[in-house]
Design a protein around this motif. Structure first.
Motif, PDB file in Angstrom:
ATOM      1  N   ILE A 200       0.858  -1.190   0.000  1.00 16.71           N
ATOM      2  CA  ILE A 200       0.000   0.000   0.000  1.00 16.71           C
ATOM      3  C   ILE A 200       0.891   1.236   0.000  1.00 16.71           C
ATOM      4  O   ILE A 200       1.861   1.327   0.779  1.00 16.71           O
ATOM      5  CB  ILE A 200      -0.933   0.031   1.226  1.00 16.71           C
ATOM      6  N   THR A 201       0.552   2.213  -0.867  1.00 13.91           N
ATOM      7  CA  THR A 201       1.313   3.458  -0.981  1.00 13.91           C
ATOM      8  C   THR A 201       0.383   4.637  -0.722  1.00 13.91           C
ATOM      9  O   THR A 201      -0.688   4.738  -1.340  1.00 13.91           O
ATOM     10  CB  THR A 201       1.940   3.589  -2.379  1.00 13.91           C
ATOM     11  N   PHE A 202       0.817   5.545   0.180  1.00 16.19           N
ATOM     12  CA  PHE A 202       0.090   6.776   0.482  1.00 16.19           C
ATOM     13  C   PHE A 202       0.906   7.959  -0.019  1.00 16.19           C
ATOM     14  O   PHE A 202       2.121   8.021   0.210  1.00 16.19           O
ATOM     15  CB  PHE A 202      -0.143   6.930   1.988  1.00 16.19           C
ATOM     16  N   ARG A 203       0.214   8.916  -0.656  1.00 16.08           N
ATOM     17  CA  ARG A 203       0.888  10.126  -1.137  1.00 16.08           C
ATOM     18  C   ARG A 203      -0.023  11.322  -0.883  1.00 16.08           C
ATOM     19  O   ARG A 203      -1.195  11.314  -1.295  1.00 16.08           O
ATOM     20  CB  ARG A 203       1.210  10.026  -2.638  1.00 16.08           C
ATOM     21  N   VAL A 204       0.527  12.356  -0.220  1.00 15.04           N
ATOM     22  CA  VAL A 204      -0.253  13.547   0.125  1.00 15.04           C
ATOM     23  C   VAL A 204       0.547  14.778  -0.282  1.00 15.04           C
ATOM     24  O   VAL A 204       1.728  14.923   0.114  1.00 15.04           O
ATOM     25  CB  VAL A 204      -0.581  13.603   1.635  1.00 15.04           C
ATOM     26  N   GLU A 205      -0.083  15.676  -1.070  1.00 11.89           N
ATOM     27  CA  GLU A 205       0.512  16.960  -1.444  1.00 11.89           C
ATOM     28  C   GLU A 205      -0.238  18.061  -0.700  1.00 11.89           C
ATOM     29  O   GLU A 205      -1.475  18.106  -0.745  1.00 11.89           O
ATOM     30  CB  GLU A 205       0.400  17.173  -2.951  1.00 11.89           C
ATOM     31  N   ALA A 206       0.514  18.939   0.002  1.00  7.20           N
ATOM     32  CA  ALA A 206      -0.103  19.976   0.835  1.00  7.20           C
ATOM     33  C   ALA A 206       0.480  21.342   0.501  1.00  7.20           C
ATOM     34  O   ALA A 206       1.616  21.462   0.014  1.00  7.20           O
ATOM     35  CB  ALA A 206       0.090  19.664   2.312  1.00  7.20           C
ATOM     36  N   GLU A 219       5.087  10.898   0.981  1.00  6.40           N
ATOM     37  CA  GLU A 219       4.760   9.601   0.385  1.00  6.40           C
ATOM     38  C   GLU A 219       5.382   8.503   1.232  1.00  6.40           C
ATOM     39  O   GLU A 219       6.584   8.538   1.549  1.00  6.40           O
ATOM     40  CB  GLU A 219       5.266   9.513  -1.050  1.00  6.40           C
ATOM     41  N   SER A 220       4.541   7.523   1.558  1.00 11.88           N
ATOM     42  CA  SER A 220       5.001   6.395   2.367  1.00 11.88           C
ATOM     43  C   SER A 220       4.452   5.111   1.775  1.00 11.88           C
ATOM     44  O   SER A 220       3.317   5.070   1.272  1.00 11.88           O
ATOM     45  CB  SER A 220       4.544   6.533   3.826  1.00 11.88           C
ATOM     46  N   GLY A 259       4.947  13.533   7.951  1.00 16.30           N
ATOM     47  CA  GLY A 259       4.901  12.136   8.367  1.00 16.30           C
ATOM     48  C   GLY A 259       3.534  11.529   8.116  1.00 16.30           C
ATOM     49  O   GLY A 259       2.530  12.232   7.958  1.00 16.30           O
ATOM     50  N   ILE A 260       3.505  10.193   8.050  1.00 16.47           N
ATOM     51  CA  ILE A 260       2.263   9.433   7.913  1.00 16.47           C
ATOM     52  C   ILE A 260       2.326   8.277   8.910  1.00 16.47           C
ATOM     53  O   ILE A 260       3.236   7.434   8.855  1.00 16.47           O
ATOM     54  CB  ILE A 260       2.070   8.887   6.483  1.00 16.47           C
ATOM     55  N   ASP A 261       1.388   8.250   9.816  1.00 21.14           N
ATOM     56  CA  ASP A 261       1.294   7.172  10.790  1.00 21.14           C
ATOM     57  C   ASP A 261       0.219   6.196  10.315  1.00 21.14           C
ATOM     58  O   ASP A 261      -0.891   6.595   9.941  1.00 21.14           O
ATOM     59  CB  ASP A 261       0.921   7.723  12.174  1.00 21.14           C
ATOM     60  N   VAL A 262       0.537   4.882  10.349  1.00 20.88           N
ATOM     61  CA  VAL A 262      -0.375   3.863   9.829  1.00 20.88           C
ATOM     62  C   VAL A 262      -0.550   2.771  10.895  1.00 20.88           C
ATOM     63  O   VAL A 262       0.445   2.274  11.446  1.00 20.88           O
ATOM     64  CB  VAL A 262       0.143   3.234   8.524  1.00 20.88           C
TER      65      VAL A 262
END
Length: 279
Positions: A200-206, A219-220, A259-262
């Motif tokens: 699983i890949t997460f990507r966030v642009e802010a 991106e994580s 950061g991305i916490d999962v």
């Protein structure tokens, strides 16, 4: 002389005898006068020469039919009134016609047809939804593990999530450009997968709210394992704890706290869902 005269006397003596012996000419009977007859009228349609014995019976007469010469009137050119231009006069307009009846100019070949593009878009969208529903139905029949993925953005007060994307095993399962992940922690994807390892890949642009010239991309990528006959719940929380968007104007310094916490957990399926999966 005497002899010649005797000869003449003898000749004259023979003349009456010759005339008496000559046969008399027969009198000719007067010829009967021919009574004139009126000529019979000839039919113009059947007034054709009879075929000769030497010519074949189906031979057509070679005499050309009589034609009556016709005279063609000379072409007349309409006279243009004095003072008029070289162009022709416009046709009279019909007062009953409206502006909508007027011929429309042809569209440019390169100009796209908006209605056609809209219909094509709606058709493709319907096919996409149907294909996804069909894929979920097939997956639910083949696989016994259901996965649920959540994604939220916890620092939407200071940064706007301009784009968020989730990929499962390389396939895009969620994409949003309206900042939805900053408003709630709802489920972004739910479907069936085969038991085992998945990526699983997460990507966030802010973008910073105080200064939109400061942007960031987080991106994580993680690995999860699906357990047979259990639901797999994956909850991700993205953030940016930095202060560069509002501190740079005052002190020309700042920081990014990306950061991305999962969290991942396998949940026993409810009794009704378990019976449905066995069917």
């Amino acid at each position: 002389m005497r002899m010649r005269s005797l000869a003449l006397v003898a000749v004259f003596a023979l003349v009456p005898a010759l005339t008496a012996a000559a046969p008399r000419p027969k009198k000719k009977k007067p010829k009967a006068k021919a009574v004139p007859t009126k000529p019979e009228p000839k039919d113009e349609a059947t007034d054709e020469p009879a075929p000769t014995p030497d010519a074949p019976a189906d031979a057509k007469p070679t005499t050309p039919p009589a034609t009556t010469p016709t005279t063609t009137p000379p072409a007349t050119t309409p006279q243009t009134p004095a003072g008029a231009g070289s162009g022709s006069a416009p046709p009279p307009t019909d007062p009953k016609k409206t502006a909508s009846d007027e011929p429309k100019p042809p569209k440019d070949a390169d100009e796209p047809d908006v209605d056609t593009l809209r219909q094509e878009y709606l058709s493709l969208r319907d096919e996409l939804f149907k294909s996804r529903a069909r894929a979920n139905a097939v997956a639910s029949a083949l696989y016994s593990t259901r996965i649920q993925i959540k994604l939220t953005y916890t620092t939407a007060r200071y940064y706007t999530p301009s784009k968020a994307t989730i990929r499962l095993d390389g396939a895009s399962v969620f994409e949003n450009t309206t900042g939805a992940i900053g408003g709630d922690d709802g489920v972004r994807f739910e479907g069936y997968v085969a038991p085992g390892r998945h990526l699983i890949t997460f990507r966030v642009e802010a973008t910073g709210k105080d200064d939109d010239s400061f942007t960031s991309v987080t991106e994580s990528q993680i690995v999860v394992k699906a357990v047979p006959n259990k639901d797999l719940v994956v909850a991700a929380k993205a953030r940016d704890g930095g202060d560069i968007a509002y501190e740079w104007k005052r002190k020309e310094r700042g920081s990014y706290g990306l950061g991305i916490d999962v969290s991942v957990k396998a949940v026993p399926r409810a009794e009704g869902d378990a019976k449905g999966s066995k069917k």
